[in-house]
Design an enzyme around this catalytic site. Structure first.
Site, mmCIF file in Angstrom:
data_model
loop_
_atom_site.group_PDB
_atom_site.id
_atom_site.type_symbol
_atom_site.label_atom_id
_atom_site.label_comp_id
_atom_site.label_asym_id
_atom_site.label_seq_id
_atom_site.Cartn_x
_atom_site.Cartn_y
_atom_site.Cartn_z
ATOM 1 N N ARG A 142 0.781 -1.048 0.033
ATOM 2 C CA ARG A 142 -0.002 0.069 0.104
ATOM 3 C C ARG A 142 0.661 1.062 -0.037
ATOM 4 O O ARG A 142 0.791 2.138 -0.682
ATOM 5 C CB ARG A 142 -0.910 -0.043 1.124
ATOM 6 N N ASP A 177 6.227 -10.674 -3.208
ATOM 7 C CA ASP A 177 4.998 -9.923 -3.566
ATOM 8 C C ASP A 177 5.410 -8.503 -3.430
ATOM 9 O O ASP A 177 4.977 -7.657 -4.378
ATOM 10 C CB ASP A 177 4.000 -9.903 -2.378
ATOM 11 N N ASN A 205 1.791 -13.790 -8.149
ATOM 12 C CA ASN A 205 0.607 -14.259 -7.474
ATOM 13 C C ASN A 205 0.079 -13.165 -6.478
ATOM 14 O O ASN A 205 -0.272 -13.498 -5.574
ATOM 15 C CB ASN A 205 0.837 -15.713 -6.915
ATOM 16 N N GLN A 240 -9.723 -6.781 -1.340
ATOM 17 C CA GLN A 240 -8.681 -6.049 -2.299
ATOM 18 C C GLN A 240 -9.323 -5.309 -3.527
ATOM 19 O O GLN A 240 -8.632 -4.234 -4.041
ATOM 20 C CB GLN A 240 -7.766 -6.985 -2.896
ATOM 21 N N ASP A 267 -6.452 -14.673 7.170
ATOM 22 C CA ASP A 267 -5.054 -15.085 6.923
ATOM 23 C C ASP A 267 -4.787 -15.780 8.471
ATOM 24 O O ASP A 267 -4.196 -17.086 8.459
ATOM 25 C CB ASP A 267 -4.161 -14.122 6.780
ATOM 26 N N GLU A 288 -4.375 -17.675 -2.532
ATOM 27 C CA GLU A 288 -3.311 -18.356 -3.369
ATOM 28 C C GLU A 288 -3.514 -19.905 -3.801
ATOM 29 O O GLU A 288 -2.810 -20.408 -4.666
ATOM 30 C CB GLU A 288 -1.850 -18.345 -2.551
ATOM 31 N N HIS A 343 2.474 -19.826 0.819
ATOM 32 C CA HIS A 343 3.233 -19.490 1.695
ATOM 33 C C HIS A 343 2.690 -19.763 3.186
ATOM 34 O O HIS A 343 3.269 -20.226 4.110
ATOM 35 C CB HIS A 343 3.845 -18.067 1.762
ATOM 36 N N ARG A 344 1.183 -19.483 3.329
ATOM 37 C CA ARG A 344 1.006 -19.392 4.534
ATOM 38 C C ARG A 344 0.545 -21.027 5.110
ATOM 39 O O ARG A 344 0.533 -21.658 6.170
ATOM 40 C CB ARG A 344 -0.353 -18.866 4.663
ATOM 41 N N LYS A 364 7.163 -15.531 -0.560
ATOM 42 C CA LYS A 364 6.150 -14.741 -0.823
ATOM 43 C C LYS A 364 6.136 -13.660 0.086
ATOM 44 O O LYS A 364 5.846 -12.327 -0.201
ATOM 45 C CB LYS A 364 4.858 -15.419 -0.964
#
Length: 440
Positions: free
Chosen positions: A29, A51, A94, A173, A326, A354, A399-400, A425
């Site tokens: 941002r 990212d 991504n 988003q 998340d 993702e 990634h998570r 990421k």
């Protein structure tokens, strides 16, 4: 690190302090707003990850001067609301935090831009954002399947002002992209949300960051946002990126899990009571599960409460995670160490992340011995009496998935993480940082 997999031995105890990397959400941002602002912005503690790199590279391709200043510092010379380069091809990996906002911004920039990403990015919807922009005069063309990237943004005469509508129940988003783009028209505009807005804290994060750059948006509940006439982004001079609250969740959960067998506490630095990120509310989830939480303005510490440690199990939860999807992934793995059945509700947005995180999480939790019921927007997890050791966890290039399933090792079992490099990421050093507070 083996590129194909990483074997994590059972961790006897986790204890210590972790300095968090900068927030991905805040970093991207700030990078975009600094690029659009009048003046030069010095950014400190910006996250260096896949990212943020794709956002940074896109801004450089668009003609924005971004100078590395070392030690996670950048100097960005703003474009004053109009990118110098009017024709470009942008590859955005991504990174939804780059792709969605840039699509909205470029649609009002009177240029010809092709935006593409990874195959998974081309499966993630963007139709609601495009549908919201087209009534303004935006000319956006799909190059593949309607409603999905890749796409081309063509030069267009934008109708400034009036009302703009967007669905709120797919991705926050889309709302973030519109909020950032609409001030560039210079006209008073009302952005209305159709349906329930998911991930509200991320929208609040957008509004807070916009205020730092001189644009104050009036919010009426979560149904309408008014962008004032004559709004212009202006550099705040210097701005710091706070630590990533989503990344904090793994270490805070580790402190609680390890506390069951005499470990903990774990302290994270860089985020705390003063945070603008919604994921700090994960501490409330941990407290409900029996964790002890202490917090300052810029730090949080987690362990297990004495009665929880005596019991040797956390407490199952039934909770709505619409605001912190998340961190909800961390809760799902933490539920392996709770007594009984936990239910994670209102997580439908996981389907378009993702990977399809509901399906992926269900499949991998079962490998660790859990019984799992998958719904359209919920996950019900019944913990095993003993977590299965030796499981090989697929991460789906997410990634998570990699980071939260590493918590199985914190619970004292061996686990293999496939494709561990996907953590690049958002947190390239994740496994090294986890090892730094672990004893085997």
């Amino acid at each position: 690190m083996n590129r194909e997999h990483l074997d994590l031995a059972p961790i006897r105890r986790v204890r210590g302090t972790v300095r968090l990397p900068g927030s991905k959400s805040i970093s991207n941002r700030i990078l975009l707003l600094a690029a659009l602002a009048q003046g030069e912005t010095r950014i400190r503690e910006v996250l260096d990850s896949e990212d943020t790199r794709v956002m940074l590279e896109a801004l450089r391709v668009l003609g924005v001067q971004c100078v590395d200043e070392g030690a996670r510092g950048l100097r960005v010379r703003g474009s004053g609301g109009a990118f110098p380069v009017k024709k470009a091809e942008l590859f955005l990996g991504n990174a939804g935090t780059a792709f969605r906002p840039l699509t909205a911004v470029l649609a009002v920039c009177a240029g010809e831009y092709r935006l593409s990403g990874t195959p998974r990015m081309h499966e993630r919807p963007i139709g609601d954002l495009v549908d919201a922009m087209r009534p303004l005069g935006a000319r956006i063309e799909y190059l593949g399947k309607d409603g999905f990237p890749p796409l081309v943004v063509h030069p267009a005469a934008i109708r400034a002002g009036g009302d703009v509508k967007v669905r709120g129940d797919v991705s926050s988003q889309f709302v973030t992209g519109l909020l950032i783009a609409l001030p560039l028209t210079g006209a008073r505009t009302v952005l209305s949300i159709e349906g329930d807005l998911v991930s509200k804290p991320y929208v609040e994060l957008t509004l807070a960051t916009m205020r730092r750059f001189g644009v104050a948006v009036e919010r009426r509940g979560w149904t309408a946002f008014t962008i004032p006439a004559g709004a212009r982004y202006a550099s705040p001079g210097e701005i710091y990126v706070e630590g990533d609250a989503s990344s904090a969740s793994y270490f805070l959960a580790a402190g609680a899990i390890s506390g069951l067998t005499g470990g903990g506490p774990v302290r994270v630095e860089g985020v705390g009571r003063a945070s603008t990120q919604g994921d700090v509310r994960f501490t409330e989830t941990l407290q409900r599960m029996g964790a002890s939480i202490a917090m300052g303005d810029n730090w949080i510490e987690a362990g297990a409460r004495p009665e929880t440690a005596r019991r040797g199990r956390l407490t199952a939860i039934d909770a709505d995670f619409n605001d912190i999807p998340d961190a909800a992934m961390t809760a799902a793995v933490t539920a392996l160490f709770a007594e009984g059945t936990s239910t994670l509700r209102n997580i439908g947005s996981w389907r378009v992340k993702e990977t399809d995180r509901i399906a992926a999480m269900g499949a991998e939790l079962r490998k660790l011995g859990a019984r799992v019921e998958e719904g359209p927007d919920y996950l019900r997890i019944t913990a095993p009496s003993r977590v299965t050791s030796g499981a090989s966890i697929d991460t789906y290039d997410d990634h998570r998935m990699a980071m939260c399933f590493a918590l199985a090792a914190v619970g004292g079992v061996q686990v293999r993480i496939n494709n561990p490099g996907c953590v690049a990421k958002t947190f390239p050093e994740y496994f090294d940082v986890l090892a730094s507070v672990s004893e085997h």
